[in-house]
Each structure stands twice: as C-alpha cells, then as structure tokens.
Scaffold this motif. Structure first.
Motif, PDB file in Angstrom:
ATOM      1  N   LEU A  79      21.024  22.760  21.635  1.00  0.00           N
ATOM      2  CA  LEU A  79      22.194  23.631  21.715  1.00  0.00           C
ATOM      3  C   LEU A  79      22.666  24.024  20.308  1.00  0.00           C
ATOM      4  O   LEU A  79      23.056  25.171  20.078  1.00  0.00           O
ATOM      5  N   ILE A  80      22.602  23.062  19.394  1.00  0.00           N
ATOM      6  CA  ILE A  80      23.006  23.371  18.008  1.00  0.00           C
ATOM      7  C   ILE A  80      22.091  24.467  17.458  1.00  0.00           C
ATOM      8  O   ILE A  80      22.547  25.432  16.839  1.00  0.00           O
ATOM      9  N   PHE A  81      20.777  24.321  17.723  1.00  0.00           N
ATOM     10  CA  PHE A  81      19.849  25.348  17.217  1.00  0.00           C
ATOM     11  C   PHE A  81      20.172  26.714  17.831  1.00  0.00           C
ATOM     12  O   PHE A  81      20.228  27.727  17.120  1.00  0.00           O
ATOM     13  N   SER A  82      20.380  26.746  19.146  1.00  0.00           N
ATOM     14  CA  SER A  82      20.685  28.027  19.809  1.00  0.00           C
ATOM     15  C   SER A  82      21.955  28.634  19.224  1.00  0.00           C
ATOM     16  O   SER A  82      22.048  29.856  19.022  1.00  0.00           O
ATOM     17  N   GLU A  83      22.951  27.785  18.970  1.00  0.00           N
ATOM     18  CA  GLU A  83      24.228  28.276  18.423  1.00  0.00           C
ATOM     19  C   GLU A  83      24.015  28.896  17.035  1.00  0.00           C
ATOM     20  O   GLU A  83      24.460  30.021  16.776  1.00  0.00           O
ATOM     21  N   VAL A  84      23.316  28.167  16.191  1.00  0.00           N
ATOM     22  CA  VAL A  84      23.134  28.637  14.814  1.00  0.00           C
ATOM     23  C   VAL A  84      22.326  29.933  14.794  1.00  0.00           C
ATOM     24  O   VAL A  84      22.665  30.904  14.107  1.00  0.00           O
ATOM     25  N   ALA A  85      21.229  29.966  15.578  1.00  0.00           N
ATOM     26  CA  ALA A  85      20.372  31.167  15.594  1.00  0.00           C
ATOM     27  C   ALA A  85      21.165  32.382  16.078  1.00  0.00           C
ATOM     28  O   ALA A  85      21.080  33.467  15.490  1.00  0.00           O
ATOM     29  N   ALA A  86      21.953  32.199  17.140  1.00  0.00           N
ATOM     30  CA  ALA A  86      22.718  33.332  17.678  1.00  0.00           C
ATOM     31  C   ALA A  86      23.769  33.781  16.664  1.00  0.00           C
ATOM     32  O   ALA A  86      23.990  34.984  16.474  1.00  0.00           O
ATOM     33  N   TYR A  87      24.397  32.816  15.990  1.00  0.00           N
ATOM     34  CA  TYR A  87      25.436  33.168  15.017  1.00  0.00           C
ATOM     35  C   TYR A  87      24.846  34.028  13.893  1.00  0.00           C
ATOM     36  O   TYR A  87      25.450  35.011  13.463  1.00  0.00           O
ATOM     37  N   TYR A  88      23.629  33.644  13.436  1.00  0.00           N
ATOM     38  CA  TYR A  88      23.010  34.407  12.339  1.00  0.00           C
ATOM     39  C   TYR A  88      22.203  35.611  12.842  1.00  0.00           C
ATOM     40  O   TYR A  88      21.510  36.267  12.074  1.00  0.00           O
ATOM     41  N   ASN A 249      24.686  29.158  28.700  1.00  0.00           N
ATOM     42  CA  ASN A 249      24.095  29.631  27.453  1.00  0.00           C
ATOM     43  C   ASN A 249      25.114  29.749  26.303  1.00  0.00           C
ATOM     44  O   ASN A 249      26.009  30.587  26.337  1.00  0.00           O
ATOM     45  N   ILE A 250      24.924  28.944  25.261  1.00  0.00           N
ATOM     46  CA  ILE A 250      25.882  28.937  24.148  1.00  0.00           C
ATOM     47  C   ILE A 250      25.715  30.168  23.249  1.00  0.00           C
ATOM     48  O   ILE A 250      26.631  30.533  22.513  1.00  0.00           O
ATOM     49  N   SER A 251      24.538  30.811  23.331  1.00  0.00           N
ATOM     50  CA  SER A 251      24.269  31.934  22.423  1.00  0.00           C
ATOM     51  C   SER A 251      25.315  33.033  22.567  1.00  0.00           C
ATOM     52  O   SER A 251      25.653  33.718  21.599  1.00  0.00           O
ATOM     53  N   LEU A 252      25.829  33.205  23.786  1.00  0.00           N
ATOM     54  CA  LEU A 252      26.821  34.257  24.023  1.00  0.00           C
ATOM     55  C   LEU A 252      28.057  34.034  23.166  1.00  0.00           C
ATOM     56  O   LEU A 252      28.538  34.944  22.484  1.00  0.00           O
ATOM     57  N   ALA A 253      28.564  32.800  23.193  1.00  0.00           N
ATOM     58  CA  ALA A 253      29.787  32.498  22.441  1.00  0.00           C
ATOM     59  C   ALA A 253      29.530  32.534  20.939  1.00  0.00           C
ATOM     60  O   ALA A 253      30.370  33.026  20.164  1.00  0.00           O
ATOM     61  N   ALA A 254      28.358  32.040  20.525  1.00  0.00           N
ATOM     62  CA  ALA A 254      28.066  31.995  19.081  1.00  0.00           C
ATOM     63  C   ALA A 254      27.901  33.403  18.521  1.00  0.00           C
ATOM     64  O   ALA A 254      28.407  33.712  17.431  1.00  0.00           O
ATOM     65  N   ALA A 255      27.196  34.261  19.274  1.00  0.00           N
ATOM     66  CA  ALA A 255      27.009  35.643  18.814  1.00  0.00           C
ATOM     67  C   ALA A 255      28.361  36.350  18.777  1.00  0.00           C
ATOM     68  O   ALA A 255      28.671  37.096  17.839  1.00  0.00           O
ATOM     69  N   GLY A 256      29.198  36.094  19.786  1.00  0.00           N
ATOM     70  CA  GLY A 256      30.511  36.726  19.851  1.00  0.00           C
ATOM     71  C   GLY A 256      31.399  36.283  18.695  1.00  0.00           C
ATOM     72  O   GLY A 256      32.148  37.089  18.129  1.00  0.00           O
ATOM     73  N   LYS A 257      31.293  35.012  18.335  1.00  0.00           N
ATOM     74  CA  LYS A 257      32.115  34.503  17.219  1.00  0.00           C
ATOM     75  C   LYS A 257      31.774  35.265  15.932  1.00  0.00           C
ATOM     76  O   LYS A 257      32.655  35.643  15.165  1.00  0.00           O
TER      77      LYS A 257
END
Ligand SMILES: Cc1cc2nc3c(=O)[nH]c(=O)nc-3n(C[C@H](O)[C@H](O)[C@H](O)COP(=O)(O)OP(=O)(O)OC[C@H]3O[C@@H](n4cnc5c(N)ncnc54)[C@H](O)[C@@H]3O)c2cc1C
Length: 393
Positions: A79-88, A249-257
C-alpha cells in the motif's frame, strides 16, 4: 488509525520515494498521470519501462510468498508503494494486476499459482478485465456470456463492455456462465487466458475523446480447463476477492492529494481582480476542507488494509473507502475548474491550460471512476447491507 508504521516500513517508503521521484523526471511532456498510460503510445512506452524496473526490484508483489516471486512483506508495504507511486504520478502498477492477483492467490491451485504469479511478478502480463456486459453491470450476476465444455477446453461466447486498456493487453480474465440451471451467481466461472482468436476489441471512445475503453466481442474463444481459477461455477467468489481489493485502492486518494497540492500552488500564484486567489476566504476554506478530506481518505485506506491483515471481512469498509476517495476526487476536479474559470476547461496543448489541462481531464475521469468497479450507489448498498446489517430491498 490502529497501527503505526514500523521503522522498516518508513525505510521502504524512503526507497520508494527516491525511485518514484527519479522516474517522474522521465515522464513524457505534458504527462498528467492517471489513466494516461493506455491512451497514447508514448504513455504506454513510459508505463512499460517503469513497470519493468519496478518488477526487477520485486515491488509489484511485495506481500506475495517468495515461492511465487514475491518478497514476503505485508500488504501495508504494498500500500505504501501504491501511495507513493500515485502521488508522484508514476504509472508503476499494471492495470487490473492487483485484482487478478488477489483472485489467484486466494482461489488458484498450487499449480496455477506457480504458473501465473511469477510471470505477473516479472511484469510479463498485461491484463484486460472481462466482467461487465451491456445488460450486466451493477447486476453482474445477470451476465449472459456462456462457456460450454468441449473436450479439454471451454468455448466462450458473448459480449463484454467497458474493457479498460484491453487494446494494450495480452491476457484477459472472463467471468462466464457455465451452468444456467444454478442460481444466477452460482453458475459462473472465472477464466484466465492469453488473448487470441475469438476475441475482438473495438474502441469505445470516452467523453474526453480518448481511447481507454473497449467493447469486447467473444466468438468461440477456446480456454483450457486448466485455466479456470477456483472451482467450476464458483467464479463469483474469485471475482469478489479482486473487487474488494480494488475498491479500497489507495492510489485514488494519493493522486488526489497531489492534485490538491497543485491547486493550492495555483491559488498562491494566480491573481484575480488584483488579489491572489489564495487570499479569498471562500477559496481558502474550501482548500482547507480538502486537505482534511485527503488526509482522512489516505488513513482510511490504511485502516482497511490493516483490517485485512487481521483477517476481517472488509467488503463494507472497502466499498466505503473507494466511494469516499472517488467522490472526493470528482469534487476536487470540479472545484478546481470553478476556481480556474474558463481556463480550467481548456485541454492540454493550449498554452493557456493550467497544469496541461489536468483538471478538466480529471473531472471527466473522476465521474467515470464513480461508476467503474461498482457505482457509488452500489457501494452504498454494500455499506448498508454488509456494514450496517440493514435489510435488502
Ligand atoms: C471508466 C470505467 C471503466 C470500466 N472498466 C471496466 C473494465 O475494465 N472491465 C469491466 O468488466 N467493466 C468495466 N467497467 C464497467 C463497470 O464495472 C460498470 O459500468 C458498473 O458496474 C455499472 O454498470 P452499468 O454501467 O451497467 O450501469 P447500471 O448497472 O445500468 O447502473 C445505472 C445506474 O443505476 C444505478 N443502480 C443500478 N442498480 C442499482 C441498485 N441496486 N441500487 C441503487 N442504484 C442502482 C447505478 O448506480 C447507476 O447510477 C468500467 C466502467 C467505467 C465507467
């Protein structure tokens, strides 16, 4: 949140961040992340080159057991990886990868796990998802695609729709009816196979004029009986394993942030009527609300993952988590367009389009995401039935 990150997890986050920051520098000009990878050849080449590097590091499948190509970490690391990748905005995880992996890990035979998972861990497979049909979306159990036994194979016929990224895929998973005499969701079977003769994809052009989705026509497509995941007529449960995973899916929130941070920067730098947007009380209040909402959305995704590590049934929480992040992203995109005024509606390519037209694209994608993988209304039903124990209508 009911847990704290361990020092090892914090260290992994630093590794992931360093990698993603570097990879983000290689993005094609005007790259806005999200679904852009499947849309253009350039985006697809970038996606594939990143995914190959991620696979080589073993980061596609951090929580899988080592014998299937995994790293033996926990789901929190993934989940940490998915979050970081989506954020960047680094397109590091192939589409549908997590969904089909969850099905194979939970229901595949030992032989199937050894056959499919290492290939997936090496990023050798690009999946298409063949679930929805023209008359079976929210009510997926109404699907009419059939699979009929013929020797060592099943022969599949029918039509699927909204098949995301299928024009880039080399494999497909299909839910098909194998026994019309059983109750609707009990007569379905989950097949995986290389795309070949009998499968035709036709572009379904999205409202932003991009080609991300497809109609899929299935005409005597032969799949070996070896490629049934789980038991015959038990495909519903294999599909649900993946759905629950995808919904949280955490990517949605990370990308949105990240998008929110861009919007805040825009408001700091842009003046209207001689005053910076960031000084206007209404705009400041709305931005502050979003900051709180995104922090909550990220924490919520970790909470669902943590519950999963405790072996809890998370259907209601996963539905709530995805619903919250999807609606939040749509609200953010529409707020950004309101703040930007007419400039916000311009497409990338115009020199006047803020952030290469990111927010008008996001507004269109986000409305699609409130439908994909279960609409907002269906997610609310799941929360009502499974989470609150309310009666079904
Ligand atoms: C962007 C996008 C990508 C997609 N990608 C894929 C993919 O790769 N593979 C795939 O198989 N499918 C994919 N889908 C399909 C998606 O899963 C379906 O669109 C979704 O399940 C809704 O089904 P439907 O479109 O048939 O709408 P319907 O089920 O016809 O729903 C229409 C409306 O009625 C409401 N509704 C229906 N039933 C109820 C109910 N019981 N209670 C309350 N309200 C209800 C819905 O919420 C919705 O507002 C994608 C869809 C989109 C938009």
């Amino acid at each position: 949140m009911d847990f704290e990150f361990t020092p090892e997890q914090e260290e992994k986050r630093e590794d992931f961040t360093a990698f993603c920051k570097e990879e983000a520098k290689r993005a094609p000009e005007g790259w806005i992340g999200g679904m852009a990878a499947e849309e253009t050849d350039e985006g697809w080449a970038y996606h594939r080159s990143v995914v190959e590097k991620v696979a080589a590091k073993g980061w596609l499948c951090l929580p899988w057991p080592k014998e299937y190509g995994g790293q033996g970490h926990g789901p929190i690391e993934q989940l940490i990886f998915s979050e970081v990748a989506a954020y960047y905005r680094v397109p590091a995880i192939p589409m549908h990868f997590m969904t089909v992996a969850a099905g194979i890990l939970m229901y595949g035979s030992e032989e199937q796990k050894k056959e499919w998972l290492p290939k997936m861990a090496r990023a050798e497979i690009n999946w298409a998802e063949g679930l929805s049909e023209p008359n079976a979306g929210s009510d997926l159990a109404a699907l009419t695609t059939t699979a009929i036994a013929d020797g060592d194979d099943y022969v599949i016929n029918g039509q699927k729709v909204w098949t995301s990224g299928a024009h880039r895929a080399d494999h497909i998973f299909i839910l098909a009816r194998t026994d019309p005499n059983l109750p609707r969701h009990k007569g379905l079977t989950f097949f995986v196979n290389r795309i070949g003769p009998g499968i035709e994809f036709r572009p379904l052009i999205f409202m932003n004029r991009s080609h991300l989705y497809n109609e899929t026509f299935i005409d005597d497509f032969r799949v070996s009986k070896r490629n049934i995941i789980g038991k015959l007529n038990q495909g519903w449960y294999v599909m649900m394993a993946g759905r629950n995973f995808a919904r949280a899916n955490i990517s949605l929130a990370a990308a949105g942030k990240r998008d929110l941070e861009d919007l805040i920067e825009y408001c700091k730098q842009t003046q209207e009527g001689g005053e910076f947007l960031a000084k206007k009380p209404l705009i400041r209040q709305r931005l502050a609300d979003f900051v709180i909402d995104y922090e909550a959305a990220l924490k919520f995704a970790y909470h669902v993952c943590w519950l999963q590590t405790k072996g809890k049934d998370v259907a209601a929480e996963a539905a709530a988590c995805g619903y919250y992040a999807n609606e939040l992203n749509l609200r953010l995109a529409n707020t950004a367009m309101e703040i930007m005024g007419l400039y916000g509606t311009l497409k990338g390519g115009s020199k006047w389009a803020p952030f290469c037209g990111k927010f008008q694209e996001l507004s269109q994608w986000s409305s699609g995401f409130t439908i994909a993988g279960g609409t907002t209304e269906i997610r609310k039903n799941v929360i009502a039935w499974t989470g609150l124990g309310l009666p079904r209508d």
